[in-house]
Enzyme design. Structure first.
Site, PDB file in Angstrom:
ATOM      1  CG  PHE A  81     -69.803  59.310  34.239  1.00 13.02           C
ATOM      2  CD1 PHE A  81     -69.062  58.303  34.843  1.00 13.02           C
ATOM      3  CD2 PHE A  81     -71.053  59.003  33.730  1.00 13.02           C
ATOM      4  CE1 PHE A  81     -69.548  57.007  34.913  1.00 13.02           C
ATOM      5  CE2 PHE A  81     -71.544  57.708  33.796  1.00 13.02           C
ATOM      6  CZ  PHE A  81     -70.798  56.710  34.385  1.00 13.02           C
ATOM      7  NE  ARG A  82     -65.441  66.933  38.425  1.00 12.87           N
ATOM      8  CZ  ARG A  82     -65.330  68.016  37.697  1.00 12.87           C
ATOM      9  NH1 ARG A  82     -65.075  67.927  36.392  1.00 12.87           N
ATOM     10  NH2 ARG A  82     -65.482  69.208  38.220  1.00 12.87           N
ATOM     11  CG  LEU A  83     -70.670  64.128  31.923  1.00  7.19           C
ATOM     12  CD1 LEU A  83     -71.342  63.174  30.943  1.00  7.19           C
ATOM     13  CD2 LEU A  83     -69.559  64.913  31.214  1.00  7.19           C
TER      14      LEU A  83
END
Length: 213
Positions: A189-191
């Site tokens: 999740f692009r974390l």
């Protein structure tokens, strides 16, 4: 100087704890060691970015041939486009992208030529055909035909049928001494995890900052 075929590191760091590292070179060695095991081709491949006299960025893939606390080393022709650009503006950026590990490392810093002794030592380790090619190639110059290049290779090969091939006078290497090294690791999740090490001079200690992805 550490060759990429025998990288050693004293502090193994995995993707789960790399953000705790307080020094970038051991972390880079650990990541490279993992890339050597997982990448199908050339884990030591890196994008090298320079700028031309007009300030237009220029980038190409090269192979890192060694690194230590002094910097990251690669070799090529001095009169090549990258060689001319580095002579005019001795600063560069590097990017390692290990797709199999979903990681990248960005490096920026000043560039200096390696010593003649370093260049001679590395050139002697290259396969003979690669040594001959270094003599035959007028890198970055216009080539009238593939046949002309093959003829040039044949002439050099005939000259050095017996004995060692010396290093061409126009062939050497450069060392990028980093002032910035950034480690990036993919997360869902692009974390993503993103850590930057920074210093203003090679004699200074590194500072570390965790960055937004």
């Amino acid at each position: 100087m550490t060759d990429t075929t025998s990288m050693k590191h004293q502090t193994p760091l995995t993707s789960g704890d790399f953000t705790a590292a307080d020094e970038p070179f051991a972390l880079f060695a650990a990541w490279l060691d993992e890339a050597i095991k997982s990448e199908p081709n050339d884990p030591n491949a890196m994008a090298l970015a320079t700028v031309d006299p007009d300030g237009l960025p220029d980038v190409r893939m090269v192979l890192m041939k060694g690194f230590d606390a002094e910097g990251f080393v690669f070799y090529s022709h001095i009169a090549s486009q990258k060689g001319r650009e580095l002579a005019a503006n001795p600063k560069a950026a590097l990017l390692f992208h290990w797709k199999s590990l979903r990681r990248q490392v960005r490096i920026r810093g000043n560039v200096t030529p390696v010593t003649d002794a370093e260049a001679d030592t590395y050139f002697a380790t290259r396969p003979k055909q690669a040594q001959i090619g270094a003599w035959a190639s007028k890198q970055s110059e216009a080539l009238e035909s593939r046949f002309a290049f093959e003829q040039a290779i044949a002439k050099v090969a005939a000259k050095h049928i017996i004995g060692e091939v010396p290093r061409p006078p126009g062939w050497s290497g450069w060392r990028i001494t980093p002032s910035r090294i950034e480690f990036w690791h993919d997360r869902p999740f692009r974390l993503h995890d993103r850590i930057e090490f920074r210093r203003d001079a090679a004699c200074q200690k590194w500072s570390k900052t965790r960055m937004y992805p």
